[in-house]
Design a protein around this motif. Structure first.
Motif, PDB file in Angstrom:
ATOM      1  N   ASP A  79     -20.006  11.936 -31.221  1.00 28.64           N
ATOM      2  CA  ASP A  79     -20.055  11.325 -29.905  1.00 28.64           C
ATOM      3  C   ASP A  79     -21.206  10.322 -29.841  1.00 28.64           C
ATOM      4  O   ASP A  79     -22.309  10.594 -30.331  1.00 28.64           O
ATOM      5  N   LYS A  80     -20.947   9.148 -29.251  1.00 30.67           N
ATOM      6  CA  LYS A  80     -21.958   8.101 -29.141  1.00 30.67           C
ATOM      7  C   LYS A  80     -23.228   8.617 -28.481  1.00 30.67           C
ATOM      8  O   LYS A  80     -24.337   8.359 -28.942  1.00 30.67           O
ATOM      9  N   LYS A  81     -23.085   9.385 -27.433  1.00 36.09           N
ATOM     10  CA  LYS A  81     -24.266   9.905 -26.724  1.00 36.09           C
ATOM     11  C   LYS A  81     -25.051  10.870 -27.612  1.00 36.09           C
ATOM     12  O   LYS A  81     -26.275  10.835 -27.639  1.00 36.09           O
ATOM     13  N   ASP A  82     -24.347  11.729 -28.356  1.00 34.96           N
ATOM     14  CA  ASP A  82     -25.033  12.653 -29.267  1.00 34.96           C
ATOM     15  C   ASP A  82     -25.788  11.888 -30.352  1.00 34.96           C
ATOM     16  O   ASP A  82     -26.928  12.212 -30.674  1.00 34.96           O
ATOM     17  N   SER A 128     -15.533  12.640 -35.869  1.00 34.03           N
ATOM     18  CA  SER A 128     -16.442  11.607 -35.380  1.00 34.03           C
ATOM     19  C   SER A 128     -17.533  12.233 -34.519  1.00 34.03           C
ATOM     20  O   SER A 128     -17.378  13.327 -33.985  1.00 34.03           O
TER      21      SER A 128
END
Length: 131
Positions: free
Chosen positions: A5-8, A3
């Motif tokens: 990362d949301k921030k990435d 998965s």
């Protein structure tokens, strides 16, 4: 499959949109020539030139289409699914200088709203990413 990362993901999406609309930074770009973007491409274009038809729709219609796309995108990310009237965004044929300035300002406003939505979005699920 791993998965992301949301921030990435959010940072990459912001960078891609920034390059598309504001232009690539001098220190590197993803896909555009240095400093070229939507806003600086249309910035000094007169209403007369933007209204000229070239192989189909004129630049004014393309600009309004981009603004409308950003509106639909923002609504979708925020959970509002709508039937988009894409033909409406292509109807503009000729504009005055004041109308052209308003269209460009509205595009910048819509872009800013989408960028803020990207920053605030907490749940980047598969639908929000792929749809």
């Amino acid at each position: 499959m791993s998965s992301i990362d949301k921030k990435d993901f959010s940072n990459s999406l912001n960078y891609l949109f920034k390059e598309t609309f504001e232009g690539s930074p001098t220190e590197g770009s993803i896909y555009l020539d240095r400093g070229i973007g939507v806003f600086n491409t249309i910035e000094n274009l007169s209403a007369e030139n933007a209204s000229k038809a070239m192989s189909g729709a004129n630049i004014v219609a393309h600009t309004e289409h981009l603004r409308y796309y950003l509106e639909v995108l923002n609504n979708f990310i925020n959970g509002t699914v709508q039937v988009a009237d894409w033909n409406r965004s292509w109807q503009i044929k000729e504009v005055s200088e004041d109308e052209w300035q308003e269209i460009k300002a509205n595009l910048q406003k819509s872009y800013g709203i989408v960028i803020e939505t990207f920053k605030e979005k907490e749940d980047w699920n598969e639908d929000a990413i792929s749809e």
